[in-house]
Design a protein around this motif. Structure first.
Motif, PDB file in Angstrom:
ATOM      1  N   GLN A 124       0.828  -1.205   0.000  1.00  0.00           N
ATOM      2  CA  GLN A 124       0.000   0.000   0.000  1.00  0.00           C
ATOM      3  C   GLN A 124       0.865   1.259   0.000  1.00  0.00           C
ATOM      4  O   GLN A 124       0.566   2.237  -0.705  1.00  0.00           O
ATOM      5  CB  GLN A 124      -0.916  -0.012   1.220  1.00  0.00           C
ATOM      6  CG  GLN A 124      -1.980  -1.112   1.181  1.00  0.00           C
ATOM      7  CD  GLN A 124      -2.656  -1.320   2.515  1.00  0.00           C
ATOM      8  OE1 GLN A 124      -2.357  -0.648   3.499  1.00  0.00           O
ATOM      9  NE2 GLN A 124      -3.586  -2.279   2.560  1.00  0.00           N
ATOM     10  N   GLY A 125       1.949   1.255   0.788  1.00  0.00           N
ATOM     11  CA  GLY A 125       2.848   2.396   0.823  1.00  0.00           C
ATOM     12  C   GLY A 125       3.525   2.630  -0.515  1.00  0.00           C
ATOM     13  O   GLY A 125       3.693   3.783  -0.949  1.00  0.00           O
TER      14      GLY A 125
ATOM     15  N   ARG B 272       1.210   4.340  -2.937  1.00  0.00           N
ATOM     16  CA  ARG B 272       1.097   5.778  -2.668  1.00  0.00           C
ATOM     17  C   ARG B 272       2.307   6.545  -3.185  1.00  0.00           C
ATOM     18  O   ARG B 272       2.178   7.609  -3.793  1.00  0.00           O
ATOM     19  CB  ARG B 272       0.926   6.019  -1.165  1.00  0.00           C
ATOM     20  CG  ARG B 272      -0.438   5.648  -0.621  1.00  0.00           C
ATOM     21  CD  ARG B 272      -0.657   6.210   0.778  1.00  0.00           C
ATOM     22  NE  ARG B 272       0.335   5.731   1.739  1.00  0.00           N
ATOM     23  CZ  ARG B 272       0.205   4.616   2.438  1.00  0.00           C
ATOM     24  NH1 ARG B 272      -0.881   3.854   2.285  1.00  0.00           N
ATOM     25  NH2 ARG B 272       1.139   4.245   3.297  1.00  0.00           N
TER      26      ARG B 272
ATOM     27  N   ARG C 190       2.331   6.855  -6.992  1.00  0.00           N
ATOM     28  CA  ARG C 190       1.377   7.864  -7.459  1.00  0.00           C
ATOM     29  C   ARG C 190       1.913   9.272  -7.227  1.00  0.00           C
ATOM     30  O   ARG C 190       1.802  10.142  -8.099  1.00  0.00           O
ATOM     31  CB  ARG C 190       0.037   7.676  -6.733  1.00  0.00           C
ATOM     32  CG  ARG C 190      -1.043   8.670  -7.153  1.00  0.00           C
ATOM     33  CD  ARG C 190      -1.304   8.607  -8.625  1.00  0.00           C
ATOM     34  NE  ARG C 190      -2.365   9.527  -9.041  1.00  0.00           N
ATOM     35  CZ  ARG C 190      -2.494   9.992 -10.273  1.00  0.00           C
ATOM     36  NH1 ARG C 190      -1.624   9.609 -11.216  1.00  0.00           N
ATOM     37  NH2 ARG C 190      -3.472  10.806 -10.581  1.00  0.00           N
ATOM     38  N   THR C 191       2.519   9.514  -6.077  1.00  0.00           N
ATOM     39  CA  THR C 191       3.091  10.830  -5.783  1.00  0.00           C
ATOM     40  C   THR C 191       4.210  11.172  -6.760  1.00  0.00           C
ATOM     41  O   THR C 191       4.310  12.305  -7.243  1.00  0.00           O
ATOM     42  CB  THR C 191       3.615  10.865  -4.331  1.00  0.00           C
ATOM     43  OG1 THR C 191       2.510  10.713  -3.443  1.00  0.00           O
ATOM     44  CG2 THR C 191       4.318  12.175  -4.032  1.00  0.00           C
TER      45      THR C 191
ATOM     46  N   ASP D  58       6.487   5.647   4.037  1.00  0.00           N
ATOM     47  CA  ASP D  58       5.457   6.601   4.462  1.00  0.00           C
ATOM     48  C   ASP D  58       6.074   7.976   4.734  1.00  0.00           C
ATOM     49  O   ASP D  58       5.554   9.004   4.288  1.00  0.00           O
ATOM     50  CB  ASP D  58       4.763   6.085   5.717  1.00  0.00           C
ATOM     51  CG  ASP D  58       3.714   7.052   6.229  1.00  0.00           C
ATOM     52  OD1 ASP D  58       2.723   7.295   5.518  1.00  0.00           O
ATOM     53  OD2 ASP D  58       3.886   7.591   7.343  1.00  0.00           O
TER      54      ASP D  58
ATOM     55  N   GLU E  67       7.298   9.641   1.378  1.00  0.00           N
ATOM     56  CA  GLU E  67       6.205  10.148   0.538  1.00  0.00           C
ATOM     57  C   GLU E  67       5.552  11.387   1.143  1.00  0.00           C
ATOM     58  O   GLU E  67       5.373  12.399   0.464  1.00  0.00           O
ATOM     59  CB  GLU E  67       5.163   9.043   0.333  1.00  0.00           C
ATOM     60  CG  GLU E  67       4.061   9.371  -0.676  1.00  0.00           C
ATOM     61  CD  GLU E  67       2.928  10.196  -0.097  1.00  0.00           C
ATOM     62  OE1 GLU E  67       2.342  11.009  -0.848  1.00  0.00           O
ATOM     63  OE2 GLU E  67       2.630  10.037   1.106  1.00  0.00           O
ATOM     64  N   SER E  68       5.184  11.314   2.431  1.00  0.00           N
ATOM     65  CA  SER E  68       4.372  12.366   3.035  1.00  0.00           C
ATOM     66  C   SER E  68       5.185  13.579   3.476  1.00  0.00           C
ATOM     67  O   SER E  68       4.674  14.699   3.481  1.00  0.00           O
ATOM     68  CB  SER E  68       3.589  11.809   4.230  1.00  0.00           C
ATOM     69  OG  SER E  68       4.470  11.358   5.254  1.00  0.00           O
TER      70      SER E  68
ATOM     71  N   SER F  58       6.070  14.615  -1.656  1.00  0.00           N
ATOM     72  CA  SER F  58       4.847  15.343  -2.009  1.00  0.00           C
ATOM     73  C   SER F  58       5.019  16.853  -1.958  1.00  0.00           C
ATOM     74  O   SER F  58       4.267  17.585  -2.603  1.00  0.00           O
ATOM     75  CB  SER F  58       3.699  14.916  -1.089  1.00  0.00           C
ATOM     76  OG  SER F  58       4.001  15.231   0.261  1.00  0.00           O
TER      77      SER F  58
END
Length: 432
Positions: free
Chosen positions: A150-151, A154, A157-158, A369, A372-373, A377
């Motif tokens: 899942q990570g 994400r 996609r970013t 995580d 990405e965050s 991003s």
């Protein structure tokens, strides 16, 4: 404290201990890493799922009665719900082929089930540490890998969105850390997204391969100590209990000796980490500066970078990715070395491999995580600087080569410098 005794002597256990003397012996004799089984709740839940499925299969085969079976199931359900983690003090990396882990779960389940349930005669009926822990660690890894997948989705996609955002911003490519041709600033992000998408596919394939387990093979794969009825029933029951499409390994002797399925998954995780580390290193360089570096990109400022330089902001998130990669590499080295430890009929390091791999999956998931965050991003670009790089000499020379050919441009470079060529060609094109 209460005293318990076995053939090796007397030990003291805490009054609230649900485990027994075999667990205590493991704690006393083999604790060294500082990592207890209680720190791996997903593994404990998986062990409880195996014990629950074994109880149901044993009841179906007539090995234990329904009352004992129901008592074991009730106890296992409490552990699956996440209760009593503190009752698993054995060292997660202890020697003995995970014997202490299996004894720990047997004793806790038996105590929760009641005095009429015996840890080895009932909870461990038709089983061995070799097939219990082999199966449970793979179930735990399958569950742990879901969060990583899942990570990765994400972060892919970013990266794709960032590539689209920077598609029209020109900059310079670099090969061997020398100036190269003109290129979109989005290429770095699109290439990383493509690489991670490929890596994720390989991780998913490797996870699929560990759905094949050896429960029912007992110690070395012969199935001795387990009835035919039990062996036929236990995998389908565990599939339902765990909610996973598990299958029996085709050759159970192979399963006991060769845990290369874990080696394969570990390798895929390490390679995925390597892709992220490469990207993190690139970002750290492209964002270097702000005045004496490349300064193409601006990374989000998440905290002060120095206790000495006021206002200094360091690329701490990419550096975290890099350090995570170093730890993953070290664990993977140990895992690959452990594949060779299956002397003759049993690999005693299967549990060590699986636990280190669980560590790697969890570390990489958390790092993905954060990356990405808290970094990817929020990246922005210094467009003016990128355009200056795109208009520098080497991209200009590359453009000339496409028009006039390699040999002609090489001759001009030998006669004049890049700026003189730019001036002469510019005048010539203007005159024409």
């Amino acid at each position: 404290m209460r005293k318990v005794e076995d053939i090796f002597g007397i030990l003291e256990l805490p009054d609230n201990a649900l485990y027994g003397v075999q667990t205590a012996r493991t704690v006393v004799n083999m604790s060294f890493s500082g990592h207890s089984l209680s720190q791996y709740p997903v593994y404990i839940r998986s062990l409880a799922a195996v014990k629950k499925a074994a109880a149901l299969a044993n009841a179906k085969a007539g090995v234990i009665d329904e009352f004992v079976c129901d008592s074991i199931i009730t106890a296992c359900d409490e552990l699956i719900a996440g209760k009593y983690l503190e009752q698993f003090p054995v060292d997660a990396f202890h020697g003995g082929g995970s014997i202490g882990i299996n004894m720990n779960i047997n004793e806790v389940v038996a105590t929760l089930a009641g005095d009429h349930v015996h840890p080895t005669e009932h909870v461990n009926a038709s089983q061995s540490t070799a097939d219990v822990c082999h199966s449970a660690i793979r179930i735990a890894l399958i569950e742990t890998a879901k969060s990583l997948e899942q990570g990765l989705l994400r972060i892919i996609r970013t990266l794709e969105l960032k590539a689209d955002e920077l598609e029209l911003v020109p900059t310079i490519a670099r090969t061997c850390w020398q100036d190269g041709m003109r290129v979109s600033a989005g290429v770095v992000f699109r290439a990383a997204a493509s690489a991670l998408n490929r890596r994720m596919e390989h991780v998913v394939q490797a996870v699929h391969s560990i759905h094949r387990i050896n429960l029912g093979g007992t110690v070395i794969g012969s199935g001795v100590g387990a009835s035919r009825e039990y062996r036929e029933a236990v995998i389908p029951i565990l599939t339902e209990v765990a909610g996973l499409p598990l299958q029996l390994r085709p050759d159970l002797f192979d399963a006991a000796q060769y845990p290369d399925d874990l080696g394969r998954l570990s390798s895929e995780v390490r390679l995925t980490s390597a892709v992220l580390v490469k990207l993190a290193k690139d970002l750290r360089l492209l964002a270097s500066g702000p005045e004496a570096g490349l300064s193409e990109l601006v990374l989000p400022a998440v905290q002060a970078g120095s206790s000495f330089f006021p206002g200094k902001v360091n690329p701490v998130i990419p550096e975290t990715v890099i350090q995570c990669g170093l730890l993953i590499n070290g664990n993977d080295y140990t895992i690959q070395a452990a594949v060779e430890l299956g002397e003759v009929h049993l690999n005693l390091a299967d549990g060590l491999m699986g636990t280190l791999l669980m560590d790697n999956l969890q570390m990489l998931t958390r790092t993905v995580d954060h990356f990405e965050s808290r970094c990817l991003s929020g990246i922005t670009v210094n467009e003016d600087i990128c355009r200056q790089y795109a208009d520098s000499s080497i991209p200009f020379i590359v453009d000339l080569k496409e028009t006039y050919g390699y040999e002609q441009v090489s001759l001009w470079l030998k006669q004049w410098g890049p700026e003189q060529i730019r001036e002469k060609i510019g005048r010539s094109e203007k005159h024409e």
